[in-house]
Scaffold this motif. Structure first.
Motif, PDB file in Angstrom:
ATOM      1  N   SER A 129       0.819  -1.214   0.000  1.00  0.00           N
ATOM      2  CA  SER A 129       0.000   0.000   0.000  1.00  0.00           C
ATOM      3  C   SER A 129       0.854   1.266   0.000  1.00  0.00           C
ATOM      4  O   SER A 129       0.392   2.338  -0.421  1.00  0.00           O
ATOM      5  N   TYR A 173      -5.188   2.393  -7.471  1.00  0.00           N
ATOM      6  CA  TYR A 173      -6.352   2.344  -6.569  1.00  0.00           C
ATOM      7  C   TYR A 173      -6.938   0.939  -6.460  1.00  0.00           C
ATOM      8  O   TYR A 173      -7.474   0.554  -5.410  1.00  0.00           O
ATOM      9  N   GLN A 196      -4.776  -0.845  -4.051  1.00  0.00           N
ATOM     10  CA  GLN A 196      -5.030  -0.289  -2.720  1.00  0.00           C
ATOM     11  C   GLN A 196      -6.292  -0.914  -2.117  1.00  0.00           C
ATOM     12  O   GLN A 196      -6.315  -1.316  -0.949  1.00  0.00           O
ATOM     13  N   ALA A 197      -7.343  -1.009  -2.932  1.00  0.00           N
ATOM     14  CA  ALA A 197      -8.600  -1.608  -2.461  1.00  0.00           C
ATOM     15  C   ALA A 197      -8.407  -3.081  -2.133  1.00  0.00           C
ATOM     16  O   ALA A 197      -8.914  -3.579  -1.112  1.00  0.00           O
ATOM     17  N   ARG A 203     -13.638   1.086   3.764  1.00  0.00           N
ATOM     18  CA  ARG A 203     -12.721   1.972   3.025  1.00  0.00           C
ATOM     19  C   ARG A 203     -12.494   1.469   1.605  1.00  0.00           C
ATOM     20  O   ARG A 203     -12.433   2.261   0.664  1.00  0.00           O
ATOM     21  N   SER A 204     -12.391   0.148   1.440  1.00  0.00           N
ATOM     22  CA  SER A 204     -12.193  -0.398   0.087  1.00  0.00           C
ATOM     23  C   SER A 204     -13.419  -0.135  -0.785  1.00  0.00           C
ATOM     24  O   SER A 204     -13.298   0.244  -1.959  1.00  0.00           O
ATOM     25  N   SER A 254     -15.646   2.299  -0.381  1.00  0.00           N
ATOM     26  CA  SER A 254     -15.681   3.743  -0.639  1.00  0.00           C
ATOM     27  C   SER A 254     -14.687   4.138  -1.731  1.00  0.00           C
ATOM     28  O   SER A 254     -14.982   4.974  -2.588  1.00  0.00           O
ATOM     29  N   LEU A 255     -13.503   3.510  -1.708  1.00  0.00           N
ATOM     30  CA  LEU A 255     -12.467   3.817  -2.698  1.00  0.00           C
ATOM     31  C   LEU A 255     -12.893   3.400  -4.106  1.00  0.00           C
ATOM     32  O   LEU A 255     -12.547   4.066  -5.092  1.00  0.00           O
ATOM     33  N   LEU A 256     -13.677   2.327  -4.213  1.00  0.00           N
ATOM     34  CA  LEU A 256     -14.043   1.783  -5.520  1.00  0.00           C
ATOM     35  C   LEU A 256     -15.356   2.335  -6.066  1.00  0.00           C
ATOM     36  O   LEU A 256     -15.634   2.191  -7.255  1.00  0.00           O
ATOM     37  N   LYS A 289     -15.930   4.013  -9.629  1.00  0.00           N
ATOM     38  CA  LYS A 289     -14.829   3.634 -10.514  1.00  0.00           C
ATOM     39  C   LYS A 289     -15.170   2.328 -11.216  1.00  0.00           C
ATOM     40  O   LYS A 289     -15.997   1.551 -10.756  1.00  0.00           O
TER      41      LYS A 289
END
Length: 865
Positions: free
Chosen positions: A108, A115, A118-119, A144-145, A147-149, A152
């Motif tokens: 990470s 990204y 990271q997820a 968090r994963s 939310s990050l994706l 996208k």
């Protein structure tokens, strides 16, 4: 080149979450040899690592390590990040969570960050926290994963995030949230037509349904997932299919079937190094053995699972295993260890915030207190379990706690209170619709109504339980139903029908025991074959490793020679000398290459022999299983036929003997000739001895079949009755008899079997009594959960060299003995049938003492978990 890179990268990103699908490893290996582009090499090495991470973990780690080294040399950040993630995943699968977190942290931290990786790292990190029961941290990682994706174009990783969040909610018993998250994952997988992801999510949804006691729905999810596992021919999915299918059978009470399927899953898992999954399967096998009353086997598998969970830090599973072991020790009446393990489980589950686990601990603790007759403490613990189970919506758990509270009232003879609580549990079971659990409740209600003398209502409840036993196909449920029917007819003064149902109960009990014996035999045989195969594989691997080391050494030597030759070429001017050196070098290189080729061929040949040996072992296993099954059926049938012949023959022979004895008595009145009367006395004596032998032979049959009544045993009354039967012989030999009984609890066993034991020991003592103030003394005392029965006499005694043989059939240590050599054989057979032991202490001309130890039995499997 650039186009190939993007194709491989896209293929890698899409495939990374998938476990062990069919893969072109050979094609990738060929591509690795052909390409000279360094970035392409890194991408291919990472893809090879992924493709082998569950089939060949060591090779997978090697690929990922090489990918990291080559990516680091060219400063390829995406390749570095992928390689570190794969190494983290390897250590997560191995249960080495500290190392896994370290690699994921390093991945990470790579910049510029991708990204998607990271997820993915957040998801695997969440999985590590979930495995170690750090639930809050796991939830943060999953959220968090996601939310990050969001927003996208990364549907596969988004589905993985929702799926693992759902699995976490299942552990926390947040079932509505779990179903919602898993349904979202399923929608994404279906939009991608990712059949692997769909199947894995169906298996997770089946866990939600099982916790909600919706077993028909759970079975439907499992069947869908198993269909995809077969179509994809994916071993990982097959293992999940088998374990989930077995779990449904277990929940519905078909423990034997569940156990068989769990072993199929374990056999498939042996080829893979997946300790966390292995621990889960060991724990499930232990649960099935415990449900079948095989406490020793259950404890064995719980301990095997515990070795893994404590080593890997799987706190949720460790807490569950502590509780399971407490239940086993409770079954064995070892209350000290039961309290110790339930205390450990409760402390651990409170530390991780496992509400469902805490309620389980209080339920087990309540049952332990109940068996210790600490009814107040038992009620408090069970009500604590009930409150938590109501709060988290665990309906089956609520029913189980109510069922156990009713038993506590029943033990205190507060039957009306017990009836009210039992009715509440029964109503809840009817609403849930689990036919097996409902059958247990109807059996319990029938037993309670018998004690209340409400026979019509009791009969109705037992009929419902019997119907449900047939519908579910549960032999355990049917066996208990037959036992309660025998209690019902005994209470209604119908001994013939009571005996009829007790015989059915005993027959089913023997059938389940025989199935378990066959299962144990098959398991031991399989373990033997697997151990043998593992030893052969280990030996071949050592040979192969030695060959590889030799090859590596030769390569190293060749490299050194190359350096020397290159240095020599630089210093040599003349072309002729250079040609000679090159010629010699080529000869050596060719020879080395030929040796390496020969060694590779030898290794290939050994591998083929190993494959052939594995196939032979598999065929031997299959044939052995068929032979075991056939011989078990034949042996069971022969035993039944022999027992029937034994029983009928003894009765048929006794009829004419009874006639002879009657005629001899008539002769005393009608015949006056003294010689004739003497002959009739001899006839009577012979007939009497023969009748005694037939009675003993019939006792052997009774001991073998165990068609007897199971209730409280009155030792003193049995001893007095036996002595009354021998009253004339005792008076003739002037033998004094006495008894001393010291028991704190009721002795629950088979009174007829105990009588057979005491009768034969007393008869033996009379036959070999002494002449100087002869006596026979019986003592009975209790030590924890065992009763010790001593029968002492001051008779002729038995020499030490004969003491090991006196329990053999037809053996007579004294040639002057008029016995038939069956008495002590029958005693030992009866004692062993009751899971007891017998020993002899004897000194010639001083006397003998026979010591018997038997369990203070109690009513088995009466509680719900």
């Amino acid at each position: 080149m650039l186009r190939l890179f993007f194709v491989l990268a896209l293929f890698y990103v899409q495939a990374l979450p998938v476990f062990g699908q069919a893969n072109p490893v050979d094609s990738l290996s060929k591509a690795l040899e052909d390409t000279r582009n360094k970035r392409e090499r890194v991408d291919i090495l990472n893809e090879l690592s992924f493709r082998t991470n569950n089939t060949e973990p060591a090779k997978s780690l090697d690929y990922a390590t090489r990918a990291y080294q080559e990516a680091y040399e060219i400063k390829y950040s995406r390749g570095i990040q992928a390689a570190l993630s794969l190494q983290g995943y390897y250590y997560y699968q191995k249960g080495e969570h500290t190392q896994a977190l370290e690699y994921l942290r390093r991945s990470s931290a790579v910049t510029p960050a991708d990204y998607e990786f990271q997820a993915y790292n957040l998801i695997i990190t969440g999985n590590v926290f979930r495995a170690t029961a750090t639930y809050d941290s796991a939830r943060q990682c999953y959220q968090r994963s996601i939310s990050l994706l969001n927003g996208k174009n990364a549907p596969r990783y988004l589905a993985i995030g929702y799926k693992n969040l759902g699995k976490l909610c299942v552990l926390e018993w947040k079932l509505s949230e779990a179903r919602e998250a898993l349904q979202r994952a399923l929608q994404v997988y279906e939009s991608m037509n990712n059949r692997y992801g769909i199947a894995d999510t169906w298996f997770a949804l089946s866990d939600v349904s099982k916790n909600e006691a919706k077993f028909a729905e759970a079975r439907e999810y499992v069947n869908k997932g198993c269909q995809y596992a077969t179509e994809l021919n994916n071993d990982y999915l097959k293992i999940y299919c088998l374990s989930n299918e077995a779990d449904v059978h277990y929940k519905l009470g078909d423990y034997t079937r569940a156990l068989k399927i769990f072993f199929e899953a374990l056999e498939l898992l042996k080829a893979r190094d997946l300790p966390m999954m292995e621990a889960d399967l060991y724990s499930s096998v232990g649960d099935a053995y415990e449900a079948l009353g095989q406490n020793d086997m259950a404890l064995k598998y719980f301990l095997e699972a515990l070795k893994i969970t404590e080593r890997t830090g799987m706190r949720h599973e460790t807490g569950k295993l502590y509780s399971n072991m407490a239940w086993i020790y409770k079954n064995q009446m070892n209350f000290r260890l039961a309290h110790d393990y339930i205390r450990r489980s409760l402390e651990l589950r409170k530390a991780i915030g496992d509400a469902h686990g805490i309620s389980n601990c209080y339920n087990v603790l309540g049952v332990i207190y109940m068996q210790e007759k600490k009814y107040k403490e038992s009620t408090v613990a069970l009500e604590q379990a009930l409150e938590i189970r109501k709060r988290i919506g665990h309906r089956e758990g609520v029913s189980a706690s109510l069922f156990n509270i009713a038993i506590v009232y029943e033990e205190q003879k507060q039957y009306q209170k017990a009836l009210a609580v039992q009715t509440e549990a029964l109503t809840l079971d009817e609403a849930i619709g689990n036919k097996f659990s409902l059958g247990i409740s109807y059996n319990g209600m029938g037993n309670l109504l018998i004690k209340l003398r409400n026979f019509p209502a009791a009969a109705q409840s037992l009929k419902q339980a019997g119907k449900l036993a047939l519908e579910t196909g549960s032999r355990t449920l049917l066996m208990n139903n037959n036992f309660y029917w025998s209690q019902y007819f005994e209470a209604t003064k119908d001994p013939a029908r009571a005996l009829q149902y007790y015989k059915k109960f005993a027959s089913l009990n023997d059938s389940i025991y025989n199935d378990m014996s066959a299962q144990k035999l098959a398991e031991l045989q399989a373990l033997y074959q697997i151990e043998k195969k593992d030893q052969e594989i280990k030996s071949l691997n050592l040979q192969r490793q030695r060959h590889e080391n030799e090859i590596e050494l030769q390569r190293s030597q060749l490299n050194q020679q190359s350096i020397i030759i290159i240095s020599a070429i630089c210093g040599i001017v003349t072309l002729s000398l250079l040609a000679i050196v090159v010629y010699r070098y080529n000869r050596r290189l060719t020879k080395a290459h030929r040796e390496i080729t020969e060694q590779k061929e030898e290794i290939q040949s050994q591998s083929e022999e190993l494959i052939e040996a594995n196939q032979t072992i598999a065929e031997i296993n299959r044939k052995l299983e068929e032979k075991i099954e056939t011989r078990t059926v034949e042996l069971s049938q022969a035993y039944k036929e022999l027992d029937t012949f034994f029983y009928r023959s003894s009765h048929d022979f006794r009829r004419p003997l009874t006639t002879f004895l009657g005629l001899s008595e008539v002769a005393k009145i009608t015949v006056k000739d003294s010689n004739a009367l003497e002959l009739f006395d001899k006839v009577k004596e012979t007939a009497t001895n023969l009748d005694k032998m037939l009675v003993k032979l019939q006792s052997i049959s009774d001991v073998g079949s165990q068609q007897l009544v199971y209730k409280e045993v009155m030792i003193k009354e049995i001893f007095d009755t036996v002595c009354d039967g021998f009253r004339s012989e005792l008076q003739r030999k002037n033998i004094r008899v006495s008894s001393e009984i010291r028991l704190t609890d009721k002795f629950i066993s088979y009174p007829a079997m105990i009588r057979i034991i005491i009768e034969n020991l007393v008869e033996n003592a009379i036959h070999f009594s002494g002449t100087d103030s002869p006596f026979i003394k019986l003592r009975a005392s209790q030590t924890r959960d065992y009763i010790t029965i001593d029968l002492q006499d001051n008779g002729q005694g038995i020499a030490k060299e004969y003491q090991d043989q006196v329990f053999d059939m037809y053996y007579r240590a004294n040639e002057r003995s008029k016995g038939n050599g069956l008495g002590l054989y029958i005693v030992k057979k009866a004692v062993e049938k009751l899971d007891g032991s017998i020993s002899l202490s004897s000194i010639p001309l001083i006397g003998s003492t026979f010591t018997i130890m038997l369990p203070m039995a109690y009513e088995a499997r009466k509680f719900k978990v």
